[in-house]
Write an enzyme that holds these catalytic residues in place. Structure first.
Site, PDB file in Angstrom:
ATOM      1  N   GLU A  75       0.827  -1.196   0.000  1.00  0.00           N
ATOM      2  CA  GLU A  75       0.000   0.000   0.000  1.00  0.00           C
ATOM      3  C   GLU A  75       0.871   1.260   0.000  1.00  0.00           C
ATOM      4  OE1 GLU A  75      -4.190  -1.390   1.813  1.00  0.00           O
ATOM      5  OE2 GLU A  75      -2.739  -0.753   3.299  1.00  0.00           O
TER       6      GLU A  75
ATOM      7  N   CYS B  92       3.411   8.647   0.949  1.00  0.00           N
ATOM      8  CA  CYS B  92       3.972   7.768   1.977  1.00  0.00           C
ATOM      9  C   CYS B  92       4.278   6.434   1.303  1.00  0.00           C
ATOM     10  CB  CYS B  92       2.946   7.600   3.101  1.00  0.00           C
ATOM     11  SG  CYS B  92       3.476   6.461   4.383  1.00  0.00           S
TER      12      CYS B  92
ATOM     13  N   CYS C 166       6.234  -6.606   7.413  1.00  0.00           N
ATOM     14  CA  CYS C 166       7.320  -6.106   8.255  1.00  0.00           C
ATOM     15  C   CYS C 166       7.637  -7.124   9.341  1.00  0.00           C
ATOM     16  CB  CYS C 166       6.911  -4.782   8.895  1.00  0.00           C
ATOM     17  SG  CYS C 166       8.249  -4.035   9.856  1.00  0.00           S
TER      18      CYS C 166
ATOM     19  N   CYS D  54       5.819  -4.405  15.671  1.00  0.00           N
ATOM     20  CA  CYS D  54       5.310  -3.484  16.701  1.00  0.00           C
ATOM     21  C   CYS D  54       3.861  -3.884  17.004  1.00  0.00           C
ATOM     22  CB  CYS D  54       5.365  -2.042  16.188  1.00  0.00           C
ATOM     23  SG  CYS D  54       7.023  -1.520  15.743  1.00  0.00           S
TER      24      CYS D  54
ATOM     25  N   CYS E  98       0.769  -2.151  15.351  1.00  0.00           N
ATOM     26  CA  CYS E  98       0.801  -1.918  13.907  1.00  0.00           C
ATOM     27  C   CYS E  98       0.196  -3.073  13.118  1.00  0.00           C
ATOM     28  CB  CYS E  98       2.250  -1.687  13.475  1.00  0.00           C
ATOM     29  SG  CYS E  98       2.436  -1.545  11.700  1.00  0.00           S
TER      30      CYS E  98
ATOM     31  N   SER F 100      11.791   7.204   8.212  1.00  0.00           N
ATOM     32  CA  SER F 100      11.365   6.860   9.563  1.00  0.00           C
ATOM     33  C   SER F 100      11.799   5.437   9.912  1.00  0.00           C
ATOM     34  CB  SER F 100       9.842   6.968   9.647  1.00  0.00           C
ATOM     35  OG  SER F 100       9.397   6.516  10.884  1.00  0.00           O
TER      36      SER F 100
ATOM     37  N   SER G 287      10.701   6.190  15.476  1.00  0.00           N
ATOM     38  CA  SER G 287       9.473   5.748  16.138  1.00  0.00           C
ATOM     39  C   SER G 287       9.830   5.435  17.593  1.00  0.00           C
ATOM     40  CB  SER G 287       8.933   4.478  15.472  1.00  0.00           C
ATOM     41  OG  SER G 287       8.599   4.742  14.145  1.00  0.00           O
ATOM     42  N   LEU G 288       9.497   6.359  18.457  1.00  0.00           N
ATOM     43  CA  LEU G 288       9.886   6.196  19.867  1.00  0.00           C
ATOM     44  C   LEU G 288       8.746   5.537  20.650  1.00  0.00           C
ATOM     45  CD1 LEU G 288      12.108   6.866  21.974  1.00  0.00           C
ATOM     46  CD2 LEU G 288      10.906   9.018  22.368  1.00  0.00           C
ATOM     47  N   HIS G 289       7.619   6.202  20.716  1.00  0.00           N
ATOM     48  CA  HIS G 289       6.356   5.667  21.251  1.00  0.00           C
ATOM     49  C   HIS G 289       6.350   5.303  22.739  1.00  0.00           C
ATOM     50  CE1 HIS G 289       5.240   5.816  17.111  1.00  0.00           C
ATOM     51  NE2 HIS G 289       5.826   4.704  16.755  1.00  0.00           N
TER      52      HIS G 289
ATOM     53  N   CYS H 278      -1.667   6.087   9.986  1.00  0.00           N
ATOM     54  CA  CYS H 278      -0.490   5.487  10.578  1.00  0.00           C
ATOM     55  C   CYS H 278      -0.798   4.153  11.270  1.00  0.00           C
ATOM     56  CB  CYS H 278       0.082   6.473  11.593  1.00  0.00           C
ATOM     57  SG  CYS H 278       1.658   5.962  12.182  1.00  0.00           S
TER      58      CYS H 278
HETATM   59  S1  SF4 Z   1       5.353   0.376  12.898  1.00  0.00           S
HETATM   60 FE1  SF4 Z   1       6.777   0.257  11.177  1.00  0.00          FE
HETATM   61  S2  SF4 Z   1       8.485  -0.955  12.012  1.00  0.00           S
HETATM   62 FE2  SF4 Z   1       6.770  -1.297  13.401  1.00  0.00          FE
HETATM   63  S3  SF4 Z   1       5.799  -3.178  12.606  1.00  0.00           S
HETATM   64 FE3  SF4 Z   1       4.751  -1.405  11.662  1.00  0.00          FE
HETATM   65  S4  SF4 Z   1       5.770  -1.138   9.708  1.00  0.00           S
HETATM   66 FE4  SF4 Z   1       7.123  -2.388  10.986  1.00  0.00          FE
END
Ligand code: SF4
Length: 345
Positions: free
Chosen positions: A90, A103, A110, A114, A117, A196, A218-220, A338
């Site tokens: 996507e 984007c 991935c 995370c 996500c 990122s 990406s800290l979060h 996101c």
């Molecule tokens: S936030 Fe980014 S690094 Fe984390 S699982 Fe999703 S795509 Fe991967």
């Protein structure tokens, strides 16, 4: 046959030399591909027939196929792109008043996983090639006709789609080189590109001295315990080592700010105590914080927090002297926001 988008200018010079073409042909071909958007060597009218044939016999100009388009009420367009091996990715086009951003994805799925996500939830399939990364931008330029329509000029690229770009650095670095090709109107300056990462420390250490685009992390989370809970990569590359790399970045680029992305998850990382920890954690690092509204997805266990809570969180950061903004999610209604991207056919 080779994909011509997979090569940087310097590599193309060598390639063309090998097939008996003079160097200046590279500039002509680059101009047709990256400035005029042609997809066939036969359209390159300032090349003679023999040259067109030689190029067609050796190279092709890649485009992924648009498999599905979803348009959001806010103008955001999400593209499901079909790759040659039938995998899908996507890519999102985000129009705003004074800029248009794409984007892009760098992997199919991935591996970082995370917990918040949707892409990570669905696992890793493979890396994208350089032409598959560049092709996302070119195919969207075709679709919105930014080759001719000035209002639809692509001004910014964020490498924040599916995948961890630093796990595919070789191909991402070729794409970064080639994004800037074309005239001033078509090429995208590195100042307007943001990479990122979730924090692949060993690769970051290597690339920081040569990184020309902006960096977002990406800290979060305000501490290692919370970060490990939502981002397993923190167990591999600890927060302390990530922040050490950030300090080094500040030393190398004193005029630049690092962006820390902070997704606010209800009851996980959004309390006033967490703000205090975050302020302490980032003390001495030249940065800004992008607070991101979380968008839930089917199967995910987290919820976003209220707008009031986000505002309060931001106010506390600003009071401490940290530049903090709230990124309002675009394309939420079409799952383009996101953390929502995935490969639905
Ligand atoms: S936030 Fe980014 S690094 Fe984390 S699982 Fe999703 S795509 Fe991967």
């Amino acid at each position: 046959m080779k994909g011509i988008l997979n090569f940087t200018i310097e590599e193309l010079k060598v390639q063309f030399n090998d097939i008996g073409l003079v160097k200046f042909r590279v500039d002509q071909v680059i101009d047709w591909i990256y400035d005029k958007g042609v997809t066939s060597f036969n359209q390159m009218t300032n090349l003679n027939f023999q040259t067109q044939r030689l190029l067609s016999n050796n190279y092709y100009i890649y485009r992924p196929k648009i498999s599905k388009i979803n348009k959001s009420v806010d103008g955001t367009i999400k593209f499901l792109l079909l790759l040659d091996d039938n995998m899908t990715i996507e890519t999102v086009f985000i129009p705003e008043n004074h800029r248009n951003t794409i984007c892009v994805s760098t992997q199919v799925g991935c591996a970082v996983g995370c917990k918040f996500c949707n892409t990570g939830y669905n696992g890793f399939k493979r890396n994208l090639t350089a032409e598959e990364i560049i092709g996302q931008v070119l195919v969207i330029k075709d679709y919105v006709d930014s080759w001719c329509n000035v209002a639809n000029k692509i001004s910014n690229i964020v490498i924040m789609g599916m995948g961890e770009p630093l796990y595919n650095w070789h191909n991402v670095s070729i794409a970064l080189e080639n994004f800037k090709l074309g005239s001033e109107r078509q090429g995208i300056n590195h100042k307007h590109i943001t990479l990122s990462t979730s924090g692949v420390v060993p690769v970051l250490e290597k690339i920081i001295p040569i990184l020309k685009c902006n960096l977002a992390i990406s800290l979060h989370a305000p501490n290692s315990t919370v970060r490990s809970t939502i981002m397993p990569i923190n167990d591999l590359y600890h927060l302390d080592s990530l922040l050490a790399v950030c300090r080094n970045y500040n030393m190398l680029y004193p005029d630049k700010l690092i962006t820390f992305e902070y997704l606010l998850l209800n009851g996980v990382n959004d309390s006033p105590a967490m703000v205090k920890q975050l302020i302490k954690l980032l003390h001495g690092i030249k940065c800004k914080i992008n607070l991101i509204q979380f968008n839930s997805w089917a199967g995910g266990k987290y919820q976003g927090c209220s707008s009031e809570k986000m505002q309060d969180f931001r106010k506390l950061l600003i009071k401490s002297g940290i530049n903090a903004t709230i990124r309002h999610s675009r394309g939420k209604d079409i799952m383009a926001a996101c953390g929502q991207l995935q490969s639905h056919k």
